[in-house]
Design an enzyme around this catalytic site. Structure first.
Site, PDB file in Angstrom:
ATOM      1  N   LYS A   1      -7.713   2.974   2.084  1.00 53.95           N
ATOM      2  CA  LYS A   1      -7.646   1.821   2.996  1.00 53.95           C
ATOM      3  C   LYS A   1      -7.614   2.321   4.434  1.00 53.95           C
ATOM      4  O   LYS A   1      -6.947   3.325   4.730  1.00 53.95           O
ATOM      5  CB  LYS A   1      -6.367   1.033   2.663  1.00 53.95           C
ATOM      6  CG  LYS A   1      -6.188  -0.271   3.431  1.00 53.95           C
ATOM      7  CD  LYS A   1      -4.896  -0.961   2.970  1.00 53.95           C
ATOM      8  CE  LYS A   1      -4.671  -2.306   3.626  1.00 53.95           C
ATOM      9  NZ  LYS A   1      -3.430  -2.961   3.146  1.00 53.95           N
ATOM     10  N   SER A  23      -0.212  -6.940  -0.825  1.00 54.39           N
ATOM     11  CA  SER A  23      -1.577  -6.500  -0.504  1.00 54.39           C
ATOM     12  C   SER A  23      -2.205  -5.467  -1.423  1.00 54.39           C
ATOM     13  O   SER A  23      -3.388  -5.179  -1.280  1.00 54.39           O
ATOM     14  CB  SER A  23      -1.630  -5.979   0.923  1.00 54.39           C
ATOM     15  OG  SER A  23      -1.673  -7.058   1.797  1.00 54.39           O
ATOM     16  N   SER A  63      -4.251  -7.743   1.707  1.00 53.15           N
ATOM     17  CA  SER A  63      -5.105  -7.181   2.733  1.00 53.15           C
ATOM     18  C   SER A  63      -5.930  -5.978   2.256  1.00 53.15           C
ATOM     19  O   SER A  63      -6.896  -5.616   2.913  1.00 53.15           O
ATOM     20  CB  SER A  63      -4.258  -6.764   3.932  1.00 53.15           C
ATOM     21  OG  SER A  63      -3.366  -5.728   3.550  1.00 53.15           O
TER      22      SER A  63
HETATM   23  N1  GLN Z   1      -0.669 -11.559   2.703  1.00 56.82           N
HETATM   24  C1  GLN Z   1       0.550 -11.059   3.273  1.00 56.82           C
HETATM   25  C2  GLN Z   1       0.450 -11.119   4.767  1.00 56.82           C
HETATM   26  O1  GLN Z   1      -0.470 -11.660   5.247  1.00 56.82           O
HETATM   27  C3  GLN Z   1       0.821  -9.668   2.794  1.00 56.82           C
HETATM   28  C4  GLN Z   1       0.022  -8.641   3.476  1.00 56.82           C
HETATM   29  C5  GLN Z   1       0.340  -7.251   3.030  1.00 56.82           C
HETATM   30  O2  GLN Z   1       0.955  -7.029   1.991  1.00 56.82           O
HETATM   31  N2  GLN Z   1      -0.058  -6.299   3.859  1.00 56.82           N
HETATM   32  O3  GLN Z   1       1.297 -10.666   5.475  1.00 56.82           O
END
Ligand code: GLN
Length: 493
Positions: free
Chosen positions: A78, A177, A153
């Site tokens: 990532k 994420s 994400s």
């Molecule tokens: N969807 C969650 C957010 O928008 C989690 C994102 C993540 O785990 N990086 O913060």
């Protein structure tokens, strides 16, 4: 079977016996990326030449014998992990040209193990989002249906894994994420215990929640990769001072006698699709058949978790993202008349709308006069959530739940409704707030052919139970063996 369909366990056997070379494997993956990634758009940067050089080196190591299981295996990372000499953007315009001078600990450990860095994957900008639509560059598509999101994400990592564009992909998980995109893409992912994997060199989002982990074809591969990347790191003060276990040791132990907790509030959550519920119920029944006992547990404050998270995560983000001021890193808006104007235009142009929204919420929640009402209150409720889990784990060894309330939604469907997007993480956020390890794996397909996932959570540092249960499940099921039609139809490698 195509080389790009191999699990790591299979590939490393072939590599060790010299039936294939790492160079061959990397070439096959690069050809696959060239053919398929224009559709899926999972990579921000592909490191073709560097990967081939590294593969030649790995082949020398393999020829000597005694190389580890990741030696010569191509992985995707990532784009939130610093990679020495390779652009690290966090899918943000503000870091578009940023080239780190050092490797994140996770990357260094993977390289030490002989893994090949194939490229950097797309993500929601600064890991804020649940669909990868917040990428500052382009949205990634779900390989099972290109009109749908891959989740986020770490959507680029999960999509790359599902489409056969790497043999493992590393993600980060602050509120879901790793698990939510793994679920939407029909692959397996684990968020380890907070502090299990070093955060050193990971661009910070919410430091008390961020944790790195692998996304793979199955739980066995996740165990292999997590064994390589976990362990104490003096460069991260929140890293747990315990040696990295070999998670592959007890994978075959089965679930006989395992006490599986069913949190009643979770299954009553509004918005849980009947299809997902049915698939998770099926997984519970299978665990029972395999010898697990189910017990009802209570997580009474589940409905508060999303609200707590959306105070704490933006608060920490607003502080972490203060460093992007046009002076120290990346983009600087040109032609400013004053320092203040330079800060202002750099940050307004460099950050996308979701990141700006979080910085505003976080700054507000931390401001004098509101700190007690919001941040302090959220931290207190977080402690209560931790206690709820402690109570639940007195009567069970693992807790089962859905990963996401629905299968992957359509691109564009939720972008203008932040609240609907935030609710995508209703089942994953509690594990982050409590620092618990949690694994997501496929447990069925919707009528439209979309993968759906089941989540297992365990006590702190008990990743082993998750792997043991997931391996038993995957031995008895074939959901994780299915490939998106896209991956089968294209003629490559
Ligand atoms: N969807 C969650 C957010 O928008 C989690 C994102 C993540 O785990 N990086 O913060």
């Amino acid at each position: 079977m195509h080389l790009y369909d191999l699990t790591i366990a299979q590939a490393s056997g072939l590599l060790a016996r010299r039936e294939i070379s790492s160079e061959e494997l990397v070439r096959a993956l690069l050809a696959r990326v060239e053919a398929v990634d224009p559709l899926v758009q999972s990579y921000v940067t592909v490191c073709g030449d560097e990967a081939l050089d590294a593969a030649k080196h790995a082949d020398q190591q393999l020829a000597k014998g005694g190389a580890g299981p990741l030696c010569g295996v191509p992985v995707a990372i990532k784009d939130v992990f610093c990679t020495q000499g390779v652009r690290t953007t966090c899918s943000s315009k503000i870091l578009e040209t940023h080239v780190p001078v050092y490797d994140a600990t996770v990357v260094a450990k993977l390289k030490e193990a002989g893994a090949i860095l194939l490229g950097k994957t797309n993500m929601d900008e600064f890991a804020m989002g649940a669909s990868t639509e917040n990428s500052g560059f382009f949205p990634t598509k779900n390989p099972w249906d290109l009109t749908r999101v891959p989740g986020g994400s770490s959507g680029g990592s999960a999509a790359a894994m599902a489409a056969g564009l790497c043999l493992s992909a590393i993600g980060t998980d602050t509120g879901g994420s790793i698990r939510q995109p793994a679920s939407h893409c029909g692959v397996t992912g684990i968020k380890p215990t907070y502090g299990r994997v070093s955060r050193y060199g990971i661009v910070a989002f919410a430091s008390s929640l961020d944790q790195a982990g692998p996304i793979c074809r199955d739980a066995e591969d996740c165990a292999l990769v997590l064994s390589a990347i976990s362990g104490h790191d003096p460069l991260d003060s929140t890293s747990i001072p315990a040696p990295a276990p070999d998670y592959t040791k007890n994978l075959g132990q089965g679930v006989k006698g395992l006490r599986l907790g069913i949190p009643k509030e979770v299954f009553d959550a509004p918005g849980l699709s009947p299809e997902v519920r049915k698939a998770v119920d099926g997984a519970i029944a299978l665990f029972q058949d395999l010898g697990a006992h189910t017990v009802e547990v209570s997580l009474p404050r589940t409905d508060l978790a999303v609200a707590v998270y959306y105070i704490i995560a933006p608060a920490e983000a607003s502080s972490n993202l203060a460093r992007y001021d046009g002076v120290k890193y990346g983009f600087r808006a040109p032609n400013s008349e004053s320092l203040k104007e330079m800060y202002h235009t750099t940050r307004s142009r460099g950050f996308g709308p979701e990141v700006r929204r979080r910085i505003l919420i976080g700054t507000y929640a931390l401001s004098a006069g509101y700190y007690d009402a919001y941040y302090k209150k959220a931290s207190q409720v977080r402690t209560l959530l931790v206690q709820d889990f402690q109570t639940a784990f007195q009567s069970c060894d693992a807790i089962i739940s859905p990963v996401a309330p629905t299968p992957a939604f359509r691109i564009g469907e939720r972008v203008h409704d932040p609240l609907a997007m935030y609710l995508a993480d209703i089942f994953t956020i509690p594990a982050n707030l409590a620092g618990l390890p949690a694994l997501a794996m496929p447990c069925g397909f919707s009528a439209e052919g979309l993968p759906m996932g089941v989540q297992l959570m365990a006590r702190h540092l008990d990743e082993e139970t998750l792997f043991r249960a997931a391996c038993a499940f995957q031995k008895a099921t074939e959901h994780h063996l299915r490939r998106p039609p896209l991956a089968n139809e294209r003629k490559t490698a």
